[in-house]
Design an enzyme around this catalytic site. Structure first.
Site, PDB file in Angstrom:
ATOM      1  N   ASP A  99      52.334 -55.582  -9.753  1.00  0.00           N
ATOM      2  CA  ASP A  99      51.202 -54.547 -10.295  1.00  0.00           C
ATOM      3  C   ASP A  99      50.422 -53.888  -9.341  1.00  0.00           C
ATOM      4  O   ASP A  99      50.164 -52.731  -9.413  1.00  0.00           O
ATOM      5  CB  ASP A  99      50.463 -55.400 -11.174  1.00  0.00           C
ATOM      6  N   ASP A 102      45.898 -55.398  -3.546  1.00  0.00           N
ATOM      7  CA  ASP A 102      44.620 -55.489  -3.267  1.00  0.00           C
ATOM      8  C   ASP A 102      44.310 -55.967  -1.932  1.00  0.00           C
ATOM      9  O   ASP A 102      44.389 -55.109  -0.901  1.00  0.00           O
ATOM     10  CB  ASP A 102      43.907 -56.269  -4.480  1.00  0.00           C
ATOM     11  N   PHE A 151      37.994 -52.482  -9.928  1.00  0.00           N
ATOM     12  CA  PHE A 151      38.691 -53.595 -10.643  1.00  0.00           C
ATOM     13  C   PHE A 151      39.292 -52.796 -11.916  1.00  0.00           C
ATOM     14  O   PHE A 151      38.313 -52.342 -12.725  1.00  0.00           O
ATOM     15  CB  PHE A 151      37.752 -54.640 -11.258  1.00  0.00           C
ATOM     16  N   ASP A 158      45.257 -57.595 -15.779  1.00  0.00           N
ATOM     17  CA  ASP A 158      44.241 -58.357 -16.513  1.00  0.00           C
ATOM     18  C   ASP A 158      42.779 -58.573 -16.019  1.00  0.00           C
ATOM     19  O   ASP A 158      42.947 -58.426 -14.918  1.00  0.00           O
ATOM     20  CB  ASP A 158      44.677 -60.103 -16.924  1.00  0.00           C
TER      21      ASP A 158
HETATM   22  P1  IMP Z   1      45.979 -59.598  -3.596  1.00  0.00           P
HETATM   23  O1  IMP Z   1      46.406 -60.857  -3.104  1.00  0.00           O
HETATM   24  O2  IMP Z   1      44.407 -59.534  -3.282  1.00  0.00           O
HETATM   25  O3  IMP Z   1      46.353 -58.214  -3.036  1.00  0.00           O
HETATM   26  O4  IMP Z   1      45.904 -59.418  -5.176  1.00  0.00           O
HETATM   27  C1  IMP Z   1      46.990 -59.125  -5.917  1.00  0.00           C
HETATM   28  C2  IMP Z   1      46.911 -59.624  -7.270  1.00  0.00           C
HETATM   29  O5  IMP Z   1      45.447 -59.630  -7.705  1.00  0.00           O
HETATM   30  C3  IMP Z   1      47.481 -58.814  -8.340  1.00  0.00           C
HETATM   31  O6  IMP Z   1      48.883 -59.091  -8.490  1.00  0.00           O
HETATM   32  C4  IMP Z   1      46.662 -58.859  -9.410  1.00  0.00           C
HETATM   33  O7  IMP Z   1      47.195 -59.900 -10.174  1.00  0.00           O
HETATM   34  C5  IMP Z   1      45.378 -59.105  -8.954  1.00  0.00           C
HETATM   35  N1  IMP Z   1      44.536 -58.056  -8.808  1.00  0.00           N
HETATM   36  C6  IMP Z   1      44.099 -57.290  -7.720  1.00  0.00           C
HETATM   37  N2  IMP Z   1      43.157 -56.379  -8.017  1.00  0.00           N
HETATM   38  C7  IMP Z   1      43.130 -56.339  -9.304  1.00  0.00           C
HETATM   39  C8  IMP Z   1      42.406 -55.462 -10.431  1.00  0.00           C
HETATM   40  O8  IMP Z   1      41.981 -54.334  -9.716  1.00  0.00           O
HETATM   41  N3  IMP Z   1      42.666 -55.635 -11.578  1.00  0.00           N
HETATM   42  C9  IMP Z   1      43.525 -56.810 -11.881  1.00  0.00           C
HETATM   43  N4  IMP Z   1      44.054 -57.470 -11.259  1.00  0.00           N
HETATM   44  C10 IMP Z   1      43.849 -57.220  -9.853  1.00  0.00           C
HETATM   45 MG    MG Z   2      45.579 -61.104 -12.474  1.00  0.00          MG
END
Ligand code: IMP
Ligand code: MG
Length: 182
Positions: A99, A102, A151, A158
């Site tokens: 999705d 981040d 966010f 979610d």
């Molecule tokens: P990362 O490991 O920080 O890159 O985060 C990835 C996961 O964090 C994604 O697959 C999402 O499930 C969740 N995530 C990161 N940012 C958001 C956001 O803005 N809204 C909702 N879920 C997020």
């Molecule tokens: Mg999530």
């Protein structure tokens, strides 16, 4: 639920138009090969369902489930795989669908784990990518939309498992992020 959003970023038609483009690109890039799609649950559910129906190629679909957030909005950096065995991808052309990119921790850990399973190739496709300095760099091949470091929820994304069923994507009101969970 709409009232919990500060603003809508991408409505349903905008998302679907972008999916048309990405699906066309993927279909063209993989026209001679058989894809193995790895969907990262739960956030990619809507994205995967809508994107794959636009790709008229033979493909296999596998799902992975990981946790890294533990109900907070900041990643802890630790990525836990919720299944004991990973899909068999030896010699396959793998496309990871997630999705949102981040901090990069999740996709970097997934990519690393899948690379050990000896696929022929791995590409990464995300619906959203936050413009920010990442904790871990992740090479992405297909990006739906680049967004600011805010966010967002909806269309699978979610906050504490809620808002996934919104058909559009929007920025959650900041004060809701700090409230205790119900
Ligand atoms: P990362 O490991 O920080 O890159 O985060 C990835 C996961 O964090 C994604 O697959 C999402 O499930 C969740 N995530 C990161 N940012 C958001 C956001 O803005 N809204 C909702 N879920 C997020
Ligand atoms: Mg999530």
């Amino acid at each position: 639920m709409r009232g919990d959003l500060e603003r809508v970023l991408f409505d349903e038609p905008a998302i679907h138009r972008r999916l048309d483009d990405i699906a066309a690109q993927i279909s063209n890039d993989y026209r001679e090969r058989e894809l193995t799609v790895i969907a990262v649950l739960h956030g990619s559910l809507m994205f995967v369902a809508d994107l794959l129906r636009r790709i008229p190629l033979p493909l296999k679909l596998e799902c992975l489930s990981v946790a890294s957030y533990h109900g907070k909005t900041q990643t802890t950096g630790e990525v836990i795989f919720k299944q004991i065995t990973l899909p068999d991808i030896v010699g396959r052309d793998v496309l990871i669908l997630d999705d949102i990119l981040d901090s990069g921790h999740t996709l970097a850990a997934i990519r690393e784990a899948l690379e050990m399973a000896k696929p022929q190739s791995i590409r990464v496709c995300v619906l959203l990518s936050k413009k920010k300095q990442r904790a871990r760099e992740v090479e992405t091949d297909y990006i739906g939309f680049e967004i600011e470091d805010e966010f967002v929820v909806g269309y699978g994304l979610d906050f504490r498992e809620r808002y996934r069923n919104l058909p559009y994507i929007g920025v959650l009101r900041r004060e809701l992020l700090d409230q205790p969970d119900k």
